[in-house]
Enzyme design. Structure first.
Site, short mmCIF file in Angstrom:
data_model
loop_
_atom_site.label_atom_id
_atom_site.label_comp_id
_atom_site.label_asym_id
_atom_site.label_seq_id
_atom_site.Cartn_x
_atom_site.Cartn_y
_atom_site.Cartn_z
N LYS A 83 0.85 -1.20 0.00
CA LYS A 83 0.00 0.00 0.00
C LYS A 83 0.88 1.25 0.00
CE LYS A 83 -4.49 -0.28 2.21
NZ LYS A 83 -5.18 -0.20 3.52
O1 G3P Z 1 -7.72 0.17 5.52
C1 G3P Z 1 -8.14 1.33 4.89
C2 G3P Z 1 -9.53 1.77 5.26
O2 G3P Z 1 -10.45 0.73 5.02
C3 G3P Z 1 -9.66 2.41 6.61
O3 G3P Z 1 -10.98 2.58 7.00
O4 G3P Z 1 -12.57 2.94 8.82
O5 G3P Z 1 -10.24 3.85 9.05
O6 G3P Z 1 -11.86 4.88 7.47
P1 G3P Z 1 -11.43 3.62 8.15
#
Ligand code: G3P
Length: 215
Positions: A83
Site C-alpha cells: 500500500k
Molecule cells: O484500511 C483502509 C480503510 O479501510 C480504513 O478505514 O474505517 O479507518 O476509514 P477507516
C-alpha cells in the site's frame, strides 16, 4: 466480487477464512498498531492464513525510500501487495515497483483524478475511502462510480478496492456499481449474512420439525 477483510487481527482473519468466502486482507498502520505482535511476524502469519493478496502499507514518503521499503516488505511473503498513499512521490515509486512485478495498492484515494493517475502508474489496486468521504458529508459511493467508468473507458486493469466500509449497504452498493473488491471490517463481514427473517424462519422450521419427528 471479491471480499477482503480490513484488519490485522489474526483471530478475525482465521475465523473469516473458515467461512470460505475470504479473498484477501488489507491492513494499515492503525490496524497493525492494535495488535500485540512484532510487525513482520504478524504479516508473515497473516500471509500464511490467507492465500489471496495481503496489503501492507509503506510509511516512507520519498520515492526512493518508498521503493526500498516496498521491496523489503514484499520479500516477507509471496502474496503481498504494497500500500502506497497517492502522492507524486508515491506515483513515482509505483511506476518503478509495478515494472518490477511488485503489486501496489494505491491508498488514501479520495478523488477520481487520483484513481486515474494510480492506474496510469501501474497500480494493481486502488483504494477509494468511502466512509471517510461520507463522514464529511460527501457521497463516497459516487467516487466509486466515477472510477469504474474511467477504468472501463480505457480498459485499465487496476482493481478497485472499496475501502473505509462502514456497513453492509456499502458492500451492496459497491457490488451493484461493479467494483472488483470490497474490504470490510470483521463486524461488517458478520453482518453481511444476517437477516432477522432468516433467524425467525429457522426458529419456526425447528419448532415445526418437532411435530414431524413426534409422529
Ligand atoms: O484500511 C483502509 C480503510 O479501510 C480504513 O478505514 O474505517 O479507518 O476509514 P477507516
Amino acid at each position: 466480487m471479491k471480499l477482503f477483510l480490513d484488519t490485522a487481527n489474526l483471530q478475525e482473519i482465521k475465523e473469516a477464512a473458515s467461512w470460505g468466502i475470504l479473498d484477501g486482507v488489507t491492513t494499515n498502520p492503525t490496524l497493525c498498531a492494535r495488535e500485540n505482535m512484532p510487525f513482520e511476524t504478524l504479516i508473515k502469519e497473516i500471509c500464511q492464513v490467507v492465500s489471496g493478496p495481503v496489503s501492507v502499507e509503506c510509511i516512507s514518503t520519498r520515492a526512493e525510500d518508498i521503493v526500498a521499503e516496498a521491496r523489503k516488505l514484499n520479500s516477507l511473503a509471496p502474496n503481498l501487495a504494497i500500500k502506497i498513499p497517492v502522492t507524486l512521490e508515491g506515483l513515482k515509486a509505483t511506476r518503478i515497483l509495478s515494472s518490477e512485478g511488485i503489486r501496489v495498492n494505491m491508498t488514501l484515494v479520495f478523488s477520481p483524478s487520483q484513481a486515474l493517475l494510480a492506474a496510469k502508474a501501474g497500480a494493481a489496486f486502488v483504494s477509494p475511502f468511502i466512509g471517510r468521504l461520507d463522514d464529511i458529508s460527501h457521497h463516497g459511493m459516487e467516487l466509486v462510480e466515477q472510477i469504474v467508468t474511467i477504468y472501463e473507458n480505457y480498459n485499465f486493469e487496476t482493481e478497485i478496492i472499496v475501502a473505509s466500509v462502514r456497513h453492509p449497504g456499502h458492500v451492496v452498493e459497491a457490488a451493484l456499481i461493479g467494483a472488483h473488491i470490497a474490504t470490510v471490517p470483521f463486524s461488517v463481514m458478520e453482518k453481511l449474512v444476517k437477516h432477522p427473517l432468516t433467524d425467525l424462519g429457522i426458529e419456526k422450521f425447528l419448532q415445526d420439525w418437532k411435530k414431524v419427528a413426534a409422529k
